[in-house]
Motif scaffolding. Structure first.
Motif, mmCIF file in Angstrom:
data_model
loop_
_atom_site.group_PDB
_atom_site.id
_atom_site.type_symbol
_atom_site.label_atom_id
_atom_site.label_comp_id
_atom_site.label_asym_id
_atom_site.label_seq_id
_atom_site.Cartn_x
_atom_site.Cartn_y
_atom_site.Cartn_z
ATOM 1 N N ARG A 145 1.004 -1.270 0.131
ATOM 2 C CA ARG A 145 -0.351 -0.051 0.463
ATOM 3 C C ARG A 145 0.893 1.185 -0.310
ATOM 4 N NH1 ARG A 145 -1.856 0.783 4.851
ATOM 5 N NH2 ARG A 145 -1.767 -0.860 5.747
ATOM 6 N N HIS A 146 2.269 1.035 0.869
ATOM 7 C CA HIS A 146 2.551 2.481 0.601
ATOM 8 C C HIS A 146 3.816 2.016 -0.242
ATOM 9 C CE1 HIS A 146 0.794 2.522 4.625
ATOM 10 N NE2 HIS A 146 1.114 3.709 4.436
ATOM 11 N N GLY A 147 4.154 1.376 -1.376
ATOM 12 C CA GLY A 147 4.976 1.317 -2.056
ATOM 13 C C GLY A 147 6.693 0.975 -1.707
ATOM 14 N N LYS A 148 6.513 0.485 -0.950
ATOM 15 C CA LYS A 148 7.648 0.086 -0.499
ATOM 16 C C LYS A 148 9.078 -1.326 -0.135
ATOM 17 C CE LYS A 148 7.844 4.056 2.252
ATOM 18 N NZ LYS A 148 9.416 5.592 1.726
ATOM 19 N N LEU A 149 9.779 -1.505 -0.494
ATOM 20 C CA LEU A 149 10.308 -2.927 -0.201
ATOM 21 C C LEU A 149 9.881 -3.979 -1.618
ATOM 22 C CD1 LEU A 149 11.328 -2.911 3.341
ATOM 23 C CD2 LEU A 149 13.036 -2.417 1.247
ATOM 24 N N ILE A 150 8.714 -3.344 -2.303
ATOM 25 C CA ILE A 150 8.308 -4.023 -3.463
ATOM 26 C C ILE A 150 8.398 -3.578 -4.975
ATOM 27 C CG2 ILE A 150 5.702 -4.843 -4.368
ATOM 28 C CD1 ILE A 150 5.232 -5.197 -1.961
ATOM 29 N N CYS A 151 8.966 -4.067 -5.545
ATOM 30 C CA CYS A 151 9.679 -4.235 -7.428
ATOM 31 C C CYS A 151 8.394 -3.030 -7.614
ATOM 32 C CB CYS A 151 9.751 -5.327 -7.436
ATOM 33 S SG CYS A 151 10.388 -3.983 -9.543
ATOM 34 N N GLN A 152 8.252 -2.146 -8.472
ATOM 35 C CA GLN A 152 7.102 -1.660 -8.846
ATOM 36 C C GLN A 152 6.243 -1.993 -10.641
ATOM 37 O OE1 GLN A 152 5.020 0.798 -6.827
ATOM 38 N NE2 GLN A 152 6.231 -0.086 -5.588
ATOM 39 N N ASP A 153 8.123 -2.740 -10.420
ATOM 40 C CA ASP A 153 8.290 -3.500 -12.225
ATOM 41 C C ASP A 153 6.888 -4.657 -12.054
ATOM 42 O OD1 ASP A 153 8.052 -0.551 -13.262
ATOM 43 O OD2 ASP A 153 10.532 -1.077 -12.855
ATOM 44 N N CYS A 154 7.267 -5.579 -11.027
ATOM 45 C CA CYS A 154 7.691 -6.673 -11.165
ATOM 46 C C CYS A 154 6.968 -7.632 -9.928
ATOM 47 C CB CYS A 154 8.484 -7.624 -10.693
ATOM 48 S SG CYS A 154 9.761 -7.789 -9.993
ATOM 49 N N ASN A 155 6.672 -6.476 -8.999
ATOM 50 C CA ASN A 155 5.765 -6.622 -7.901
ATOM 51 C C ASN A 155 6.747 -8.099 -7.112
ATOM 52 O OD1 ASN A 155 3.681 -4.673 -7.972
ATOM 53 N ND2 ASN A 155 2.820 -6.737 -9.012
ATOM 54 N N ARG A 156 7.956 -8.064 -6.945
ATOM 55 C CA ARG A 156 8.478 -8.818 -5.974
ATOM 56 C C ARG A 156 8.929 -8.774 -4.956
ATOM 57 N NH1 ARG A 156 14.122 -9.751 -5.825
ATOM 58 N NH2 ARG A 156 15.049 -8.099 -7.241
ATOM 59 N N LEU A 157 8.553 -9.064 -3.729
ATOM 60 C CA LEU A 157 8.967 -8.594 -2.478
ATOM 61 C C LEU A 157 10.656 -8.928 -2.307
ATOM 62 C CD1 LEU A 157 7.903 -8.136 0.412
ATOM 63 C CD2 LEU A 157 8.509 -10.417 1.393
ATOM 64 N N MET A 158 11.461 -7.158 -2.151
ATOM 65 C CA MET A 158 11.953 -7.355 -2.294
ATOM 66 C C MET A 158 13.261 -7.336 -0.942
ATOM 67 S SD MET A 158 12.668 -5.886 -5.543
ATOM 68 C CE MET A 158 14.048 -5.680 -5.430
ATOM 69 N N VAL A 159 12.715 -8.082 -0.096
ATOM 70 C CA VAL A 159 13.612 -8.143 1.435
ATOM 71 C C VAL A 159 13.728 -9.930 2.119
ATOM 72 C CG1 VAL A 159 13.127 -6.259 2.336
ATOM 73 C CG2 VAL A 159 10.794 -8.187 2.330
ATOM 74 N N THR A 160 14.730 -10.042 2.043
ATOM 75 C CA THR A 160 14.768 -11.689 2.317
ATOM 76 C C THR A 160 13.925 -12.038 3.431
ATOM 77 O OG1 THR A 160 16.295 -11.613 3.920
ATOM 78 C CG2 THR A 160 17.462 -11.849 1.749
ATOM 79 N N ARG A 161 13.540 -13.113 3.197
ATOM 80 C CA ARG A 161 12.799 -14.541 4.799
ATOM 81 C C ARG A 161 13.368 -13.971 5.876
ATOM 82 N NH1 ARG A 161 12.506 -16.617 0.150
ATOM 83 N NH2 ARG A 161 11.081 -17.781 -0.964
ATOM 84 N N GLN A 162 15.032 -13.424 5.973
ATOM 85 C CA GLN A 162 15.844 -13.503 7.035
ATOM 86 C C GLN A 162 15.663 -12.307 7.827
ATOM 87 O OE1 GLN A 162 18.136 -16.080 9.047
ATOM 88 N NE2 GLN A 162 17.495 -14.080 10.421
ATOM 89 N N GLN A 163 15.565 -11.247 7.178
ATOM 90 C CA GLN A 163 14.715 -9.652 6.943
ATOM 91 C C GLN A 163 13.244 -9.449 7.719
ATOM 92 O OE1 GLN A 163 16.186 -8.184 3.161
ATOM 93 N NE2 GLN A 163 18.367 -7.475 4.392
ATOM 94 N N LEU A 164 12.665 -9.993 6.933
ATOM 95 C CA LEU A 164 10.831 -10.152 7.303
ATOM 96 C C LEU A 164 10.813 -10.925 9.098
ATOM 97 C CD1 LEU A 164 9.255 -12.189 4.610
ATOM 98 C CD2 LEU A 164 9.099 -9.207 5.404
ATOM 99 N N ALA A 165 11.894 -12.111 9.216
ATOM 100 C CA ALA A 165 11.986 -12.747 10.705
ATOM 101 C C ALA A 165 12.393 -11.344 11.509
ATOM 102 C CB ALA A 165 12.599 -14.026 10.421
#
Length: 202
Positions: A145-165
């Motif tokens: 919703r805030h256009g953060k850490l997600i590629c605006q062209d391909c919708n890929r999540l730009m953080v690793t699973r470890q970073q999410l953890a």
């Protein structure tokens, strides 16, 4: 956040860092305003065992470590280059002069700090539900919703699973299981190990 030419006019200088390089340490006194030109920076706390609590991933164009410039207290977390970075840094004295000369920039910082506070409240509320999958869904949806850490062209999540953890205070194994469950529910798509988010959110 601040126009590059304006920063350079006030005496800002460029600094280049390698991935993993510490830009400043938690507990140190702030002497510069930092603005990221390229790359990514992790703003994190590390406990005595070296475990990382990830507060924010700073992206190009964003400021970081600015809070002590307003209250004079030491840094509350460390800044670590997550990739090779180019950043601008401006002395504290010049930064204060710039704010005095440009009240609109001062107001922008106030709005930015309110945004950080709202994110922290949001994250605490998500974690209070004590459901890892719900916390991840809400966090990824927030990014979307805030256009953060997600590629605006391909919708890929730009953080690793470890970073999410590290963001939500969970074990990485818990995050991996939750992501696989979200994939089974068609809320996420995993292609060659990369996580993609539907355009309309999770």
């Amino acid at each position: 956040m601040i126009d590059t030419d304006l920063l350079l006019e006030k005496g800002a200088t460029y600094r280049h860092t390698e991935a993993g390089e510490i830009i400043f340490n938690e507990g140190a006194q702030a002497t510069f305003y930092y603005q990221l030109v390229s790359g990514k920076v992790r703003w994190s706390h590390f406990d005595d065992n070296g475990k990382e609590v990830l507060h924010k991933i700073v992206e190009a164009g964003e400021a970081f470590g600015e809070l002590p410039l307003f209250d004079g207290e030491p840094y509350g977390a460390s800044a670590v280059a997550d990739s090779p970075c180019t950043l601008l840094r401006l002395s504290t004295t010049s930064f204060h002069e710039l704010l005095a000369e440009h009240p609109d920039i001062h107001l922008a910082f106030t709005k930015s700090m309110v945004s950080h506070l709202r994110f922290k409240v949001f994250l605490l509320n998500a974690l209070a539900k004590n459901n890892p999958q719900t916390a991840l869904v809400e966090l990824i949806d927030y990014f979307n919703r805030h256009g953060k850490l997600i590629c605006q062209d391909c919708n890929r999540l730009m953080v690793t699973r470890q970073q999410l953890a590290n963001m939500v205070g969970l074990r990485v194994e818990t995050v991996i299981r939750a992501i696989k469950q979200l994939q089974q529910e068609d809320k996420l798509c995993i292609v060659k190990g990369k996580v993609f988010v539907p355009a309309d959110g999770v």
